[in-house]
Each structure stands twice: as C-alpha cells, then as structure tokens.
Design a protein around this motif. Structure first.
Motif, PDB file in Angstrom:
ATOM      1  N   VAL A 460       0.676  -1.260   0.046  1.00  0.00           N
ATOM      2  CA  VAL A 460      -0.044  -0.043  -0.081  1.00  0.00           C
ATOM      3  C   VAL A 460       0.965   1.237  -0.044  1.00  0.00           C
ATOM      4  N   GLY A 461       1.906   1.308   0.863  1.00  0.00           N
ATOM      5  CA  GLY A 461       2.777   2.284   0.776  1.00  0.00           C
ATOM      6  C   GLY A 461       3.238   2.682  -0.586  1.00  0.00           C
ATOM      7  N   MET A 462       3.962   1.592  -1.279  1.00  0.00           N
ATOM      8  CA  MET A 462       4.409   1.899  -2.664  1.00  0.00           C
ATOM      9  C   MET A 462       3.350   2.379  -3.595  1.00  0.00           C
ATOM     10  N   LEU A 463       2.036   1.853  -3.445  1.00  0.00           N
ATOM     11  CA  LEU A 463       0.935   2.539  -4.143  1.00  0.00           C
ATOM     12  C   LEU A 463       0.910   3.975  -3.982  1.00  0.00           C
ATOM     13  N   ILE A 464       0.969   4.289  -2.684  1.00  0.00           N
ATOM     14  CA  ILE A 464       0.762   5.739  -2.504  1.00  0.00           C
ATOM     15  C   ILE A 464       1.802   6.711  -2.915  1.00  0.00           C
ATOM     16  N   PHE A 465       3.086   5.963  -2.997  1.00  0.00           N
ATOM     17  CA  PHE A 465       4.341   6.942  -3.705  1.00  0.00           C
ATOM     18  C   PHE A 465       3.895   6.822  -5.088  1.00  0.00           C
ATOM     19  N   LEU A 466       3.503   5.649  -5.752  1.00  0.00           N
ATOM     20  CA  LEU A 466       3.091   6.083  -7.224  1.00  0.00           C
ATOM     21  C   LEU A 466       2.153   7.016  -7.388  1.00  0.00           C
ATOM     22  N   THR A 467       1.241   6.896  -6.701  1.00  0.00           N
ATOM     23  CA  THR A 467       0.115   7.944  -7.028  1.00  0.00           C
ATOM     24  C   THR A 467       0.601   9.484  -6.687  1.00  0.00           C
ATOM     25  N   ASN A 468       1.566   9.545  -5.771  1.00  0.00           N
ATOM     26  CA  ASN A 468       2.297  10.937  -5.611  1.00  0.00           C
ATOM     27  C   ASN A 468       2.888  11.253  -6.851  1.00  0.00           C
ATOM     28  N   ILE A 469       3.753  10.282  -7.355  1.00  0.00           N
ATOM     29  CA  ILE A 469       4.462  10.770  -8.645  1.00  0.00           C
ATOM     30  C   ILE A 469       3.470  11.174  -9.657  1.00  0.00           C
ATOM     31  N   PHE A 470       2.403  10.284  -9.784  1.00  0.00           N
ATOM     32  CA  PHE A 470       1.408  10.729 -10.915  1.00  0.00           C
ATOM     33  C   PHE A 470       0.752  12.002 -10.774  1.00  0.00           C
ATOM     34  N   LEU A 471       0.545  12.166  -9.588  1.00  0.00           N
ATOM     35  CA  LEU A 471      -0.169  13.452  -9.433  1.00  0.00           C
ATOM     36  C   LEU A 471       0.564  14.629  -9.551  1.00  0.00           C
ATOM     37  N   THR A 472       2.185  14.445  -9.110  1.00  0.00           N
ATOM     38  CA  THR A 472       3.016  15.562  -9.121  1.00  0.00           C
ATOM     39  C   THR A 472       3.188  15.758 -10.786  1.00  0.00           C
ATOM     40  N   SER A 473       3.336  14.871 -11.443  1.00  0.00           N
ATOM     41  CA  SER A 473       3.747  14.663 -12.794  1.00  0.00           C
ATOM     42  C   SER A 473       2.747  15.912 -13.467  1.00  0.00           C
ATOM     43  N   ARG A 474       1.528  16.058 -13.008  1.00  0.00           N
ATOM     44  CA  ARG A 474       0.560  16.780 -13.742  1.00  0.00           C
ATOM     45  C   ARG A 474       0.636  18.159 -13.217  1.00  0.00           C
ATOM     46  N   LYS A 475       1.462  18.718 -12.336  1.00  0.00           N
ATOM     47  CA  LYS A 475       1.610  19.904 -11.787  1.00  0.00           C
ATOM     48  C   LYS A 475       2.427  20.628 -12.703  1.00  0.00           C
TER      49      LYS A 475
END
Ligand code: HEM
Ligand SMILES: [Cu+2]
Lengths: 612, 349
Positions: A460-475
């Motif tokens: 789950v921790g890894m998935l949160i990290f991936l989500t973070n990367i994904f959301l950040t890449s759209r900023k």
C-alpha cells in the motif's frame, strides 16, 4: 527517440529511475506472491517449482535490477551537480552502461515466458544450478542476463570513478566533497573490484552448463564449494555497494533538515573507506556451515564483527548532527530519521550472525531473511526513499506532495516492521528459509500470517508513492532552485531542473558545503571560477543502444545454441552460432563506426546562454 | 582479559532474564530457543550474550534518537542559524572504543566456542559413528560400526556422543536439528564434513534440511529419536534380523520385483537409491513429513500415511525421485493397499 539517443547524465538518471522502478515493481509483485503462499501452512496457492522460481527471481531482481539502478539514477542525477561538473567523464559510456543493464535485465525476465525461470536461489549454488539438476534454460537466463547487466554496472562504476577524480570544480578538494559523492566514489571502487569476480564465476558456470565444462563438478575433478567462494567474494562486497550510497544519502538529508553541518565529516569518510575494505575480508561468513573448519570460522567471525565499529561511528555521527540543530520533519527527513533505528536493528543482528557458533543455528533460516531485509529494505530502501523525495524537485522541477510523502512513510515503515520483525522469531523457532510451505502445529502459523499482512501494508505504501508521482507529474514544473531552503551543496545553486549544461559558469568552491558557505556569507549565488564562454556538449547517439541490442542477441543465441528446435532453419541459425555471430557483428560494427567516425560534439554559445 | 570478563559479568542478570523470556518461544522438540543438548546450548549461550549486548546498544541509540528528535525539533519562530559543529574528537573516539570493547566481549567466547564445536568425535571409541547422506529429498543414516542402515528416523542412545560424517549423493543439503545442534552442510565427496552432538534427554526431535535443494526442500524433514542404551541395542538387533516379505506370495512377488529394485529391507544389501524400509511400521513418519499419529492430532495412523504416499507420491512430495506406483509401475489399487498394509505391519519388536 530523444530518450534512446541521449547521453545527458540527467536524462540517463531518469531512464535508470524508470527501469529500476519497473524491475522493483516486478520484484515486489514476486514478493507479495511469495508472502501469500506462506500466509498459512500447507497452502496450495503456488506449486513448489513456481515458488522456487519466484524466490530466485525476487532475490536476483531486487538486488541486481531493482535497487542498483535506482542508486545509479541518483548517482547520475546528483554527482555531476554536487561536484560542479557539466556531465560525467564519459557520456557515451554512461549511455552504454544503462542500455546493457536494461537489456540484461530484460533478458533475465524473459525467462518467465521462455520456458522456465531460474530456480536455484539468487545465490545459485552448484550442483543445484548445474544442468543436471536444473534442466530448463532458467539458470542460463540467470548467468547470461546477469553477465550483460553486470557489464553495465561495471561501466557505470568506472565512469563515476573517473568523473569524481577528474571533474571536480576548482577548490573542491577530496575533503570538501559532499558525503554522497564520497559514498558513491567508494561504491564505485567496490564495483571495480567485486564485479570481475562474479563475471568470472558466471563465465565458469555458463561454460559448465552450455559447453559441458566441469569447473564445479566434483565427480569430474571440479569443486562445488568453489562457486560459493567466488559468489561471496563478489556477494558480500555487493551488499556494501548497496548500502554505502544509502549512507551517503542520509548524510546529505540529515544536515539539510537539521540546518547543521555533518558531525565528524572526516571520521565519516574514514569509516566509509574502512567499511569498504573490511567488506572484502568477510565473504566466508556466509559459509560458516560449509565446513571450512574452526580456524577459518574464527577469523571470519572476528573480522565480520569489526565492521560494527565503523558502522557505529556513522550512526552516532548522524545522531549528533541533529544534536543542537533545528530538525524539520519533511518527508525526506522522515525517511532519513526512520532509517537510523531500522538500520541499526539490521546491523546488530549482523553482529549476532557474525558469531559463527550461533550462526550454525541462524544460517539459512528466517532469522537471516529478517536480518538482510532490515539492512536492504530498512536501510537501503528507506535511504532511497529519502533521496528520491529530497532530490525529486531537482530532477523534475516539481515538489512531491508532502502529505502523500508522509502517508508513504508511515504505511511503509509500519508494514516493514510487521513483516520482518516477527521473522527473527520464526527463524529461531526452527523455520528454514526458502521453503515453499510448512507443516501445521509448529507454532509458525500466526507469525507467518502477521508477516504477510505487513507485506500487504508495504505494498500500500508503494502504491501511495506511485500516486504521489503521478499527481505530481501533472503539476507545473515550478520548484525553486533551493526548494528545501536550507540546501548546502552545489546542486541547490542552479535551477530545478538544471539546464542541459548544468552550470553556466563552473563555480568556485570555498569550503565544505559550498553553497551553504556562500549563503551564510551573504551571497545568493556561487562565485564563478571562469568567465562565460562557449560550452562544449557531446552529441546524442544511438550507438550505445545498438551495441546493447547486439549483446542481447548474442546472449540469446549462445544460450539456445544446443537446442533442438525441430525446425531446420532455426536449428541451423542457432546450432552454428549464427545468431550469436549476428549479435556480435552488430555490437562490434557499432564500435567500429564509433571509432571511424570522429564526432566532435557541439557548442552552446555565450549569446544563447544569456538569452535564456 | 580480566576487564572483558567483568563486562560480561555485568551483563549476566539481563542475559538470565532474556534466557527465560526466549525459552518460552517455540516447540521444545524444534526451537533453537529451547536447547535440549550441549551443542545447542553452546550456541544458545552465545545468542543470549550477543542479544544482550545488542539490546543495550539499541537502547542507547534509540534513547539518543528519541531525545534528539523531541528536544531539537525546529520551532516555528526559530530563525537563527545553529552553531556549525565540526565534530568532537573525544566523542568520536568514545564511540569507536566502546563498540571495540563490545566486539571483544563477544569475540572471545565466540572463538572459544568455534574451536569447541570443531572438536569432532570421529576417533572416539565411545562415540556412535553415523554416516549421513542427503538425497533429494530424504535422509540416509548408516551406522558403520553396526552394519545397519536406516532412513528418515535417526535412532540414537541418549547421552552418547554421535560422530557424524556428512555427504550428499546429489545437490547440497544441510543437516539441522534445531533443538539439539546447529546445522552442517552435506557436500559432495571430497569435501565431506564431520561434526558431533549428543541428546541427553530421551525423546523425539524434529530435523530439517536447511539448504535449498529443489522443489521439495521444505519437505526434507527427519526425526531424531533419543532412546535408552538398552532400547538402542534392541533396535540394532531387530534391524539386523532377516528380511520380512508379504505373506501372500503374489503380493510378495510384486513387492520384490517392483519395490526392492530400489529399496532394501532387513539383511538385504542396501543399494541406497531409495530409503531402507526395514521396520517402517515403527517409524515416526512416512516420507519424513506424513507424521504417524494414531490420535490424529499431528497426523494420521501409519497405514493411512502409507496409503497416501503410495497413491500419490508426486503429490505428497513434488519432484521426488520415486516412480508413481500406479502410473509408472502399473500396480493396481488393491496391490497398493496390500503393500501399504504389509508395510504398516512391518514393525520392529
Ligand atoms: C550493510 C549492509 C548489509 C547488507 C545489504 C547485508 C545483506 C546480507 C544478505 C543478503 C545476507 C544473506 C545471504 C544469504 O544467505 O543469502 C546476509 C547475511 C549475513 N550478513 Fe549481512 N548485510 C549487511 C550488513 C552486515 C553487517 C554490518 C554484518 C555484520 C557486522 C553482516 C553480517 C552478515 C552475516 C554474518 C551473514 C551470514 C548469515 C548466514 O548466512 O547465516 N551483514 N547479509
Ligand atoms: Cu533441502
């Protein structure tokens, strides 16, 4: 296309990061499958053969293809910036190193779909890994895939050595280098000395398997224990190749967020060198039960325990860096602070393992599994997380979300301790490692269940990290040059992400923590060491990619050279080594092209530099 | 030397407390933490010493870390820059020397124990000599002085030193009885290992293979049965009595032609390509993992286990080298059950 031909260290860093992320994901999935199988006794979720393939590939993938490239990603992204250089010493080789690594890794993983993954453990002990007991092509994928990937690592290591020795900005003496550069330097030196050992070992094993040699066959005059020596002479230094960069990262992150210079810098340097040196002297502590006899066991016991001394120096220096400072709990620093106790726990079990008579009990049990995961996951992976969160704005120009970063930290570290802490007890209670299942009523059941739940939480921790990367890449990419405000080293003195040429003017270094020194003496930027002038840049080229494709084809060709394809054309091509030859022609042809065609690169002119 | 001993002595109370806590962990016949013989005790003593030292180290590191993190958090109004400390020669020497001392405290007893463990009994007239051979996925035990060979159950007289000679017929295995002793690898000929242990208390102990050896590695278990000296002598004698065959001549013929090409019973010559079956009805388990237990708590009665095994060899132990009685040897269900019944009744008196 841009990505295939690039020779820019910053882009190669990103390539390493994605490739590492991909393999890390594969290795992680394998781990989850392993833990699901072990959730209860006599589980039939996986069969025994698949399980052995999964543990083999999990270990191999994680060590060689998962964390190594992420380390290389950070080294590539950061070293030239921290020493004030415009690129690495050999940009072409840098690209070649990445592509051989990637194709080696891809070759290894092709085994899943091409008739059987390797199944003899990541250590591939003979005779289990010989053709007699492992009859599929699995172990061939292992030997040849790792050989090709290892080539990339060796190239990378040599390149960093040359870069750090020759390309430091004026004023940056060795004793003014940031700790991460020091750690990378020593790591590269270990790579230089350790990888040739595994290279030789893999060649010998390949010859035994494909050409019918007898290096490891006792009945034909070989020696099966020889493999263990060769493997661990490489294998133990390898664990320091993994952990030293993490030490380097922690030594960067903690001072930044404590607003203090690193405590005991020179003893840190000395400890790093000592660890590397001792790392080469202790390989046989993996072999206490092999039967080397009491003299060898005693010597290797004591030399192994000695590693605790320099490691201890580091831990206390980190703690005292924070002492009297102003500690900020940003997400990179959370990981760094979480690293200290977690890694210490892995270190102390290391000392326990070093006591040979006690290791007769620990060896090859879940206690060892717990120990090395505390070191590799609790140490290295936490370190990499710290480094990634820390340098992400510099690499991509975007700040990762602090909230999600903290969520990643807490789920990951809680899941981690749930998974691995109980494994110490499993081992002591009699559970061997690498078992695909276990009988009920041995008091293993509950602890295994807890362990599997913990592994899920880490996922789950890894998935949160991936989500973070994904959301950040759209900023938008709007990170400031010095986003953490207390940056101490040179990379924070230039824009995020840095321009292609890194430094418009090479900076003059006036002390340790060069940028911090300028800031505290009232300057906003570094003092340049040269006037603005044209900057020489290397040309992009596809040759490294082609050379690696060639090696990849040659490897496949060699591996299947003895197969009966039931197809005249295929048989002809493979059995006469024609496929191998084609691959080699591509590789050597590219080399020839490279040496015949003189490419002087290009220049960025001063007007252009000012124009931006 | 004196100093290290003093330091060790101060750790004693904690060692004792730890010992008590750890001793609650796991089964008596399996857990490293509940040693049942001198070899395992020697390992356990070192473990207690090292765990104690390590817990002390951890407590120090954790408390400094906790203090620093609470005391030196950045407060919202803090603007001034903290003093940039170089380091401290005294402190750094301190945390170089203290770990060194701790290492010495651990290293001295370690080295002593290493040499004590290396002290094997292969020339000791009073020791029982056993040749252990690992096979994918079963264990063979040859008592060279008695001319007896058995498999899966290692029967030993309580309190006597057993001198082992370890080797393998195929890949590496590792011979491990956690509650009696640490493990030792079985290497191919030419790199044969020796070691010894003893089991003072009568009882059955669980043994495991600790080195990855193929799909059924996890199932390569065995039992150590420590019995009185008299019982041991009796066991040896009945192991050497003439071979027993099924009473029904047809079944006996099938058994001879199908099973005894690999297995041996009684005084027959042992080819060692498969476990010796003498007295298999008295064993603790079938195939090492199907535990014989008439009460049904830990396993099934021996007859049930033999039937399970013979009807589905590859299913019970994946990748094992015995041909499937039905598919490969062409035995009928009745023949299989008949042989199972015969074997279940083949006990030692
Ligand atoms: C610093 C980073 C370290 C890493 C990445 C690491 C990793 C590993 C790994 C992967 C193994 C398992 C080998 C196997 O059986 O497959 C292992 C075993 C071992 N490690 Fe470490 N280790 C590290 C540090 C240490 C330290 C600091 C010590 C001692 C002071 C130590 C002592 C040992 C010993 C003695 C074993 C052998 C245990 C056995 O096989 O029974 N390690 N380590
Ligand atoms: Cu095994």
């Amino acid at each position: 296309m841009d990505w295939i031909t690039t020779v820019d260290h910053k882009k190669i860093a990103i390539l390493y990061l994605w490739a590492g992320g991909l393999f890390f994901g594969i290795g992680g999935l394998e781990a989850i499958l392993i833990r699901i199988q072990l959730i209860k006794p006599m589980n039939t979720f996986l069969d025994a053969q698949t399980f052995n393939e999964l543990i083999t590939m999990h270990g191999t993938t994680m060590i060689f293809l998962g964390v190594m490239p992420v380390i290389f990603a950070l080294m590539n992204a950061v070293i030239p910036l921290q020493i004030g250089a415009r690129d690495v010493a050999f940009p072409f080789l840098n690209a070649l190193g990445f592509w051989t690594f990637l194709f080696g890794g891809v070759l290894l993983n092709l085994s899943w779909i091409m008739g059987g993954a390797p199944d003899a453990g990541w250590t591939s002990y003979t005779p289990l890994s010989t053709i007699e007991y492992s009859g599929t092509h699995g172990v061939d994928f292992y030997t040849i895939g790792l050989q090709i990937a290892g080539l990339g690592t060796l190239i990378g290591g040599i390149n960093f050595l040359a870069t750090i020795i020759t390309m430091r900005a004026p004023g940056m003496s060795f004793m003014r280098m940031p700790m991460f550069v020091w750690a990378s330097f020593i790591t590269s030196a270990i790579i230089l000395f350790a990888f040739p050992a595994i290279t030789v070992g893999l060649v010998l094993l390949t010859f035994d398997r494909i050409l019918g040699a007898n290096f490891f066959d006792t009945s034909a005059g070989g020696n099966s224990v020889l493999w263990q020596h060769i493997f661990w002479i490489f294998g133990h230094p390898e664990v320091y190749i993994l952990i030293l960069p993490a030490f380097g990262i922690i030594s960067e992150v903690i001072p930044t967020f404590a607003r203090k210079r690193l405590f005991g810098y020179s003893s840190m340097v000395f400890a790093t060198i000592l660890i590397a040196f001792l790392g080469f002297m202790v390989w046989a502590h993996h072999m206490f039960t092999t039967g080397l006899g009491p003299v060898a066991n005693a010597l290797f016991s004591v030399s192994t325990m000695l590693i605790a001394v320099p490691t201890g120096i580091k831990i206390f220096n980190w703690l005292f860096t924070m002492w009297g400072g102003q500690v900020r709990f940003t997400s990179p620093n959370l990981f760094a602070v979480g690293f200290i106790p977690t890694f210490t726990m892995g270190g102390v079990t290391g000392v326990m393992l070093a006591s040979a008579p006690a290791d007769f009990q620990f060896h090859d049990t879940y206690f060892v599994v717990a120990h090395f995961h505390y070191v590799i996951v609790g140490g290295l992976v936490l370190g990499l997380f710290a480094g990634l969160h820390y340098w992400w704005p510099k690499m991509f120009g975007r700040m990762l979300s602090e909230t999600l970063g903290k969520w990643t930290f807490w789920t990951f570290i809680i899941g981690f301790h749930l998974t691995f802490f109980v494994q110490h007890f499993l081992g002591l209670m009699g559970m061997q490692r690498r078992v695909f299942t276990y009988l009920p009523n041995q008091q293993f059941d509950l602890l295994n269940l807890i362990s599997t739940v913990g592994a899920g939480l880490m996922g789950v921790g890894m998935l949160i990290f991936l989500t973070n990367i994904f959301l950040t890449s759209r900023k938008p990419a709007d990170a400031p040059d010095d986003p953490w405000e207390d940056g101490r080293t040179l990379e924070w003195a230039i824009p995020s992400p840095p321009p292609e040429y890194n430094f418009k003017q090479t900076p003059l270094v006036r002390g340790l923590d060069a940028f911090w020194k300028e800031k505290t003496s009232g300057h906003k930027t570094m003092t340049p060491a040269e006037p603005v002038g044209p900057i020489h840049m290397p040309s992009a080229t596809i040759l490294p990619f082609l050379m690696s494709v060639g090696i990849f084809i040659a490897g496949l060709g060699f591996m299947f050279s003895r197969d009966d394809f039931g197809n005249a054309f295929m048989g002809f091509m493979f059995n006469h080594y024609l496929v191998t030859a084609i691959g080699l022609v591509i590789t050597f042809g590219s080399m020839l092209l490279r040496s015949l065609y003189d490419d002087h690169g290009w220049h960025i002119e001063p007007e252009e530099l000012e124009g931006r | 030397m004196m100093k290290t001993w003093q330091a060790g002595k101060r750790l004693l109370p904690m060692t004792a407390a730890l010992g008590l806590i750890l001793a609650g962990c796991g089964r008596e016949d399996l857990s490293v933490l509940r040693p049942q013989g001198p070899a395992a005790e020697s390992s356990f003593d070192l473990m207690k010493l090292s765990i104690t030292i390590m817990i002390v180290v951890l407590l120090i590191v954790f408390s400094i870390a906790a203090y620093v993190l609470v005391r030196f958090r950045r407060k919202p109004d803090q603007r001034e820059i903290p003093e940039q400390v170089e380091g401290s020669f005294k402190l750094e020497v301190l945390w170089t020397v203290i770990p060194l001392i701790l290492v010495v405290v651990l290293a001295v007893p370690t080295v002593k124990a290493v040499f004590a463990a290396g002290n094997d009994h292969s020339n000791d007239k009073n020791a029982i000599k056993v040749k252990v051979t690992g096979h994918q996925y079963w264990w063979e035990f040859q008592y060279t002085d008695y001319g007896v060979t058995t498999a899966q159950d290692l029967v030993i007289p309580a309190g006597k030193d057993i001198a082992f000679e370890l080797s393998t017929k195929d890949v590496l295995h590792s011979f491990w009885v956690p509650s009696l002793s640490g493990k030792m690898d079985t290497n191919p000929d030419g790199t044969t290992n020796r070691f010894s242990f003893s089991a003072p208390n009568e009882g059955v102990y669980r043994g495991k293979c600790a080195e990855l050896c193929g799909p059924s590695h996890g199932f390569m278990e065995f039992k150590v049965k420590s019995v009185s000296e008299a019982e041991f002598e009796k066991w040896v004698k009945s192991m050497k009595s003439p071979a027993v065959l099924p009473e029904d001549p047809a079944l006996a013929e099938t058994f001879k032609s199908q099973c005894l090409t690999c297995h041996a019973v009684g005084d027959m010559p042992d080819l060692s390509s498969a476990p010796n079956l003498t007295g298999i009805g008295s064993r603790e388990s079938v195939a090492g993992i199907l535990l014989n237990d008439d009460t049904g708590v830990d396993g099934e009665p021996v007859l049930e286990n033999l039937k399970t095994w013979l009807h589905d060899t590859p299913g019970v132990k994946p990748g094992n080298k015995m041909p499937d009685p039905k598919k490969d040897m062409g035995l009928s269900d009745e023949e299989i059950d008949g042989i199972a019944e015969f074997l279940a009744g083949y006990t030692l008196d």
